[in-house]
Design a protein around this motif. Sequence first.
Motif, mmCIF file in Angstrom:
data_model
loop_
_atom_site.group_PDB
_atom_site.id
_atom_site.type_symbol
_atom_site.label_atom_id
_atom_site.label_comp_id
_atom_site.label_asym_id
_atom_site.label_seq_id
_atom_site.Cartn_x
_atom_site.Cartn_y
_atom_site.Cartn_z
ATOM 1 N N PRO A 481 0.773 -1.562 -0.106
ATOM 2 C CA PRO A 481 -0.196 0.352 0.465
ATOM 3 C C PRO A 481 0.772 1.397 -0.195
ATOM 4 C CG PRO A 481 -0.920 -1.571 1.816
ATOM 5 C CD PRO A 481 -0.174 -1.977 0.901
ATOM 6 N N GLU A 482 2.166 1.219 0.905
ATOM 7 C CA GLU A 482 3.141 1.773 0.347
ATOM 8 C C GLU A 482 3.646 2.350 -0.536
ATOM 9 O OE1 GLU A 482 7.459 2.470 2.418
ATOM 10 O OE2 GLU A 482 6.302 2.519 4.030
ATOM 11 N N LEU A 483 3.862 1.316 -1.704
ATOM 12 C CA LEU A 483 4.572 1.836 -2.732
ATOM 13 C C LEU A 483 3.573 2.316 -3.916
ATOM 14 C CD1 LEU A 483 7.185 -1.501 -2.909
ATOM 15 C CD2 LEU A 483 7.852 0.571 -2.843
ATOM 16 N N ILE A 484 1.955 1.779 -3.553
ATOM 17 C CA ILE A 484 1.194 1.892 -3.874
ATOM 18 C C ILE A 484 0.342 3.529 -4.516
ATOM 19 C CG2 ILE A 484 -1.593 1.627 -5.133
ATOM 20 C CD1 ILE A 484 -0.697 -1.006 -3.796
ATOM 21 N N GLY A 485 0.682 3.904 -2.801
ATOM 22 C CA GLY A 485 0.533 5.740 -2.429
ATOM 23 C C GLY A 485 1.485 5.914 -3.584
ATOM 24 N N ASP A 486 3.154 6.360 -3.567
ATOM 25 C CA ASP A 486 3.913 6.789 -3.841
ATOM 26 C C ASP A 486 4.204 6.746 -5.450
ATOM 27 O OD1 ASP A 486 4.962 6.762 -1.553
ATOM 28 O OD2 ASP A 486 6.569 6.125 -1.621
ATOM 29 N N LEU A 487 3.294 5.888 -5.522
ATOM 30 C CA LEU A 487 3.363 5.454 -7.608
ATOM 31 C C LEU A 487 1.862 6.744 -8.247
ATOM 32 C CD1 LEU A 487 3.863 1.903 -8.284
ATOM 33 C CD2 LEU A 487 5.106 3.792 -8.815
ATOM 34 N N GLY A 488 1.012 6.604 -7.055
ATOM 35 C CA GLY A 488 0.347 7.476 -7.531
ATOM 36 C C GLY A 488 -1.321 6.975 -8.797
ATOM 37 N N LEU A 489 -1.435 7.682 -9.581
ATOM 38 C CA LEU A 489 -1.689 7.590 -10.619
ATOM 39 C C LEU A 489 -1.392 6.696 -11.512
ATOM 40 C CD1 LEU A 489 -3.230 11.300 -11.548
ATOM 41 C CD2 LEU A 489 -4.246 9.203 -10.637
ATOM 42 N N HIS A 490 0.013 6.538 -11.827
ATOM 43 C CA HIS A 490 0.699 5.142 -12.448
ATOM 44 C C HIS A 490 0.531 3.737 -11.948
ATOM 45 C CE1 HIS A 490 2.028 8.184 -14.708
ATOM 46 N NE2 HIS A 490 2.847 8.799 -13.879
ATOM 47 N N ALA A 491 0.148 3.978 -10.348
ATOM 48 C CA ALA A 491 0.512 2.268 -9.547
ATOM 49 C C ALA A 491 -0.638 1.304 -10.235
ATOM 50 C CB ALA A 491 -0.297 2.383 -8.574
ATOM 51 N N ASP A 492 -2.090 1.665 -11.346
ATOM 52 C CA ASP A 492 -2.601 0.121 -11.903
ATOM 53 C C ASP A 492 -1.558 0.004 -13.002
ATOM 54 O OD1 ASP A 492 -4.576 0.671 -9.879
ATOM 55 O OD2 ASP A 492 -6.083 1.527 -11.332
ATOM 56 N N ASP A 493 -0.825 1.189 -13.914
ATOM 57 C CA ASP A 493 -0.267 0.709 -15.382
ATOM 58 C C ASP A 493 0.920 -0.127 -14.652
ATOM 59 O OD1 ASP A 493 0.947 0.699 -17.541
ATOM 60 O OD2 ASP A 493 1.885 2.141 -16.896
ATOM 61 N N VAL A 494 1.662 0.168 -13.376
ATOM 62 C CA VAL A 494 2.661 -0.577 -12.966
ATOM 63 C C VAL A 494 2.655 -2.200 -12.175
ATOM 64 C CG1 VAL A 494 4.508 -0.301 -10.648
ATOM 65 C CG2 VAL A 494 4.199 1.230 -12.578
ATOM 66 N N LEU A 495 1.440 -2.173 -11.834
ATOM 67 C CA LEU A 495 0.888 -3.803 -11.174
ATOM 68 C C LEU A 495 0.666 -4.313 -12.595
ATOM 69 C CD1 LEU A 495 -1.498 -2.326 -8.369
ATOM 70 C CD2 LEU A 495 0.905 -3.613 -8.148
ATOM 71 N N ARG A 496 -0.455 -3.578 -13.423
ATOM 72 C CA ARG A 496 -0.782 -4.512 -14.350
ATOM 73 C C ARG A 496 1.388 -4.981 -15.186
ATOM 74 N NH1 ARG A 496 -4.165 -0.662 -15.743
ATOM 75 N NH2 ARG A 496 -6.611 -0.512 -15.049
ATOM 76 N N SER A 497 1.682 -4.167 -15.341
ATOM 77 C CA SER A 497 3.224 -4.058 -16.217
ATOM 78 C C SER A 497 3.154 -6.114 -15.324
ATOM 79 C CB SER A 497 3.847 -2.967 -16.121
ATOM 80 O OG SER A 497 4.527 -2.525 -14.763
ATOM 81 N N ASN A 498 3.255 -6.075 -14.072
ATOM 82 C CA ASN A 498 4.174 -6.848 -13.184
ATOM 83 C C ASN A 498 3.025 -8.326 -13.361
ATOM 84 O OD1 ASN A 498 6.627 -6.060 -12.179
ATOM 85 N ND2 ASN A 498 5.788 -4.239 -11.604
ATOM 86 N N LEU A 499 1.821 -8.133 -14.359
ATOM 87 C CA LEU A 499 1.236 -9.477 -14.291
ATOM 88 C C LEU A 499 0.481 -9.621 -12.796
ATOM 89 C CD1 LEU A 499 2.535 -12.457 -16.287
ATOM 90 C CD2 LEU A 499 0.964 -9.858 -16.889
#
Length: 536
Positions: A481-499
Amino acid sequence: MAAHVGSRLSTATPYIKDLNTQVRKGEIKVPQFQRPFVWGVAQALDLLDSVANNYPIGSLLLWRTADKLATERNIGEFKLPETEDLTPTDYVLDGQQRMTVLYSALGAEDEGIGFSAVYDLEAEKFLEEKPGERPLHHFPMRWLYQTTKLLNFRTALQSHKNADLLQERFDALIEVFSGYQIPVVTLRDLTIEEVCPIFERINSSGTDLSTFDLMVAATWSKGFDLNEKVEEISYSLEPKNYGEIKGTTVLKCLSVVQYESANRERVIALRGFKGSPDKMDSLVDRTRKALLRAVDQLATDFKIHSLSFLPYEAHLVILTYIYANNPNLSAQALRRVRQWFWRTSFSERYRGAPDDFVTRDLQAIKSFVLKGEDGSEETFGTGLTNAEIKKMVFRKNNSRSRAFILALAKNNPKNLTNGNTIDTSEALSVYNRKQFHHIFPEAFLKRTAPGVERSNLLNFCMLAAADNNRISDRDPKDYLPELIGDLGLHADDVLRSNLMPTADEYDYTMAELGTFFDARVDIVRREIFRLCSGAH
């Protein structure tokens, strides 16, 4: 086959002296494919001690043939005489290290090069001979079969204060070495086709012996060196990080290009090119070009930047066959190549598969890829079920592990800690487990769930070693959750890229291993299905 070979197999138990005489005359040689002499002094002294105690030291395996093999390796450091072309030669297949020690210690010239030993009659042990004055009670083992020097040593020993005891020990030493016999098995006049399967099973020295090594020796001549041809291909692959390709793999590639077969019999048939260097040059050039195209596709399409991540050797061999027959694949053919690659990787089709199985697949590849015939993609396997995916465990030499890593790389993963795109070419250029991150850290699971499997593939993503250290053994409910908060609007894109599921699809503040796997497995299964369907 066994009875046929047995009729030309002989056994004998020659004395060490007689074996050394054969070596000195060049009647016994070490073929080029054998490794150099690598034994240390301690191993050599132990061998002499075993003989002195009348312990068995194992048998020697020789191959007697009138065919002249490449014999760049002599016995240790000793240059041996050439023999006439028509004179049969005994080539050492197993026992080179032992034979080298026995020749160097007992058969070489007094001041010759190589390992030299003395026997300390007082301490009753063997020592490496050192320069300088030799003590009266040190017997040079190279004098063993030199009658005059042996008698002179015994006479001189009479002046020693313990002459009677030492002469008794000396006589016992001479008796055991003079009477020691070594079992020798000789394969007589077998063809290379008959010797290869025997040769490949020899592994008493821990050496990886292969058909390639034997082929190099059997085809060698002053005007033709198969090893040079293979090195030429390997050198051309070095800029693409595939220079470590094995000689046996190159031989199979040459064979599938020439004969549409990877079987040993067809590989061995390549020695027929010995008398036609121009034809071999042409085959090498055709194979080299096909290999380069194959490697290009492996790197660009499948993200395989090193042989360390190739699921199976068969993939490179078959891909070489494809490009040798069609250097310019159509879009449809490329899609079918992808179907074949991903299906065979995830289905483990070539796991433990013999060469004749790979050879049969060449015909299926010819129909499916080169001729574009329909309905055979199922031959190569299908996608995986959720249950199968959940059982997959990260193993370096497992095709599913490698395919999963490649599937991650195909998705252009972004770093969980900062959103930067991961350089997969660097991460996959050499195997380094630190580039792969346990989403639920190993130390965390070991502490909180010691009985659970920590290395399920669903627990992995790609992450640089430095960032891996940053996460350390933290609880995923805290750090994700801490990393997701830091990534902000890019979080979903980063998570999807890692399946991985997005924050809307899974509540990371409540992350547990089982629920995370349940949320991720559908994403991974869909990606595997997409790849197995031939998607780019």
